[in-house]
Scaffold this active site. Sequence first.
Site, PDB file in Angstrom:
ATOM      1  CD  GLU A 125      -1.989   1.832   2.560  1.00  0.00           C
ATOM      2  OE1 GLU A 125      -1.921   2.223   3.037  1.00  0.00           O
ATOM      3  OE2 GLU A 125      -2.510  -0.030   3.753  1.00  0.00           O
ATOM      4  CD  GLU A 183       1.126   2.884   9.240  1.00  0.00           C
ATOM      5  OE1 GLU A 183       0.365   3.556   8.666  1.00  0.00           O
ATOM      6  OE2 GLU A 183       2.154   2.730   8.892  1.00  0.00           O
TER       7      GLU A 183
END
Length: 418
Positions: A48, A125
């Site tokens: 992604e 993240e």
Amino acid sequence: MQISEIRPGVVLASEQLSYVRSTSLGFWVRSGVAYEAENEQGASHFLEHLLFKGTETRSARCISESFDNIGGEVNAYTAKEYTCFYCKVVDQHLETAVDVLTDMICHARLDKGDVVKERNVILEEIGMYEDSPEEYVHDLLAEAVFPNHPLGKAILGSRKSLASIDADDLQSFYKQHYSPENIVIAAAGSLEHQQLAAWLANRLDLPAPRPSKLASAAPIAASPRSLLVERPTEQLHLALGFPGLSLSDERRYAWNLLNNILGSGMSSRLFQRLREEHALVYNAYTYTASFQQTGYSAIYLGLATHNVALALDLIAEELADICMHQISEKELRRAKEQVKGALIMGMESTANHMGRLGRGLMLLNQVQAVEDIIERIEAISAAEILDIATSIFCRDKMAAAAVGKVEGIPESLACLGW
């Protein structure tokens, strides 16, 4: 709503909304942690990110500027059973959006240098996510509900799994998942279906479809467990999980109403009991998670550790009550109106219309009409709510997760019963 096969294996679903000037467009890909092997965990989410790093003819900056130049929005997210790349643009710029998104999907560069850099971004993240205990606890709960199953794994992957995934692995994963039989395209807003289909057909450059779609692993019967993570936080973040229903289970309408009654909104039972009456929490809610073959119900609360025992006693009382007594017609009516209202108001968004089309075709191979959903909700009785409550809220099937000062939590959980 119109649905057509625009290229072999690739389906487009669209809904024209005459009262808007914008269009939401999404590419839904059968790529998520549910389809990942142990050594691939996080690959879907990794891809992604990488699809925004450039194509054979566009740089990452060019992709961003392509949407900024037309006042549009573009983004993506990875779920357990799919990845969605989506945009929202003014109708006159829809062809440009089609051009850029199809290029991203079909011609991802997947450069080795980008893989190295983006791995570091994802590790940051993960760190950010783990520093947010009110979010991290939900990943832990999924792992506790589905031990040793892909649905229990974190979408972002782990530091260990990401370290072992290289550019060749991602290229292979990309070829396997980004193929016609694993892609659904959905759009809603100001559009003309045949024109959109023609734009897409002219730009989609995909290999021939394979005979069958990817299939996720079947649920494994396993004993749920408790996962407790010690952190020096002021609040303890606690989540309880129970067996749930799949996306296709006919009882899901009663299940959604039960969820609303227990913990969705300020008038719900748990919010009233835990916050308004006893002031034990700032936030407490319930939610449901449904997948193609299974699902679970969850209860979340954030509170001081010394209040856990009392809070669990109150939760046990509410679960016992809803498992032993039919709810009143007044409470049932309120729940129905809340669920219907959220559905209807959500349909004022082109993105939500597009999402309903994409998820329906990707996960169920059909799109259920909003009117049919409302009719099913209206038909639910108090007896059906009682039946679903007694089948779901079983003490011996409860999983738990907590982040914070967890000392003493096992004893509190052991005393929880109804």
